[in-house]
Design a protein around this motif. Sequence first.
Motif, PDB file in Angstrom:
ATOM      1  N   ALA A 175       0.825  -1.208   0.000  1.00 41.90           N
ATOM      2  CA  ALA A 175       0.000   0.000   0.000  1.00 41.90           C
ATOM      3  C   ALA A 175       0.855   1.252   0.000  1.00 41.90           C
ATOM      4  N   ASP A 176       2.026   1.202   0.604  1.00 42.88           N
ATOM      5  CA  ASP A 176       2.963   2.324   0.558  1.00 42.88           C
ATOM      6  C   ASP A 176       4.377   1.791   0.411  1.00 42.88           C
ATOM      7  N   LEU A 177       5.270   2.667  -0.040  1.00 44.06           N
ATOM      8  CA  LEU A 177       6.596   2.236  -0.462  1.00 44.06           C
ATOM      9  C   LEU A 177       7.662   3.217   0.013  1.00 44.06           C
ATOM     10  N   PRO A 178       8.868   2.729   0.302  1.00 48.87           N
ATOM     11  CA  PRO A 178       9.981   3.643   0.601  1.00 48.87           C
ATOM     12  C   PRO A 178      10.410   4.371  -0.658  1.00 48.87           C
ATOM     13  N   THR A 179      10.699   5.648  -0.531  1.00 48.09           N
ATOM     14  CA  THR A 179      11.113   6.428  -1.687  1.00 48.09           C
ATOM     15  C   THR A 179      12.310   7.302  -1.324  1.00 48.09           C
ATOM     16  N   ILE A 180      13.055   7.697  -2.351  1.00 46.29           N
ATOM     17  CA  ILE A 180      14.196   8.591  -2.186  1.00 46.29           C
ATOM     18  C   ILE A 180      13.706  10.028  -2.283  1.00 46.29           C
TER      19      ILE A 180
END
Length: 211
Positions: A175-180
């Motif tokens: 549902a959510d993701l790590p991002t830079i």
Amino acid sequence: FTAAKFHPFGQADRDIELARAIRHEFPQLDLMIDPVCAYTLPEALRVGRVLEELNFYWFENPISDQDLDGLSFLANKLGVPLAVGEQNFAGFEALHQYLSSTSGFYVRTLAEYAGGVTQMMKSAHACEAFNHNYEIHSYGPTLNLAMYLNVALAIRNCDFAEIMVPQNLLGIGMADLPTINENGYIAGPQKPGLGYDIDRDQIDNLTLKRC
């Protein structure tokens, strides 16, 4: 991104050419190279001297992680630090061999070989006592990356979090993701548990059912 690691061809001459080309294109970026134990000792020495000249941040897995004498020889001959231990299948119990046998290196780890989160924490603290960084190989699906991020944030001797390009290539079912962010950093997890939610509906829609 503040740094980039790449897997070369595993052939010394081609890898030297590749390293020179990448450094030419990115003169300020911290660069690492990982041939996954592909070189002989003389090849690793030759490549390492070029990486030293090109100011690479580290030289990962140049030869077998089981060749402690060879790793010690390289660490003492090269100015570029080695990153070793990822292919150490014996896990925490073998860590003392690295800490007592070589110098001038970073310890790399993979949870599947290190023995899970508990053993990773023990290894990180042992490395800290010997003044070594414990750099975590954080490749894999989102929940694997979340596990590695949580460990990295809980210790003081880890400088990098690793994420693939394209980003979140293995983020399916989340549902959510790590991002830079715009400064090249990954935000720490904020939610309970590992910090990222699973999208159960997406998983159900992607699941094949046999009649």
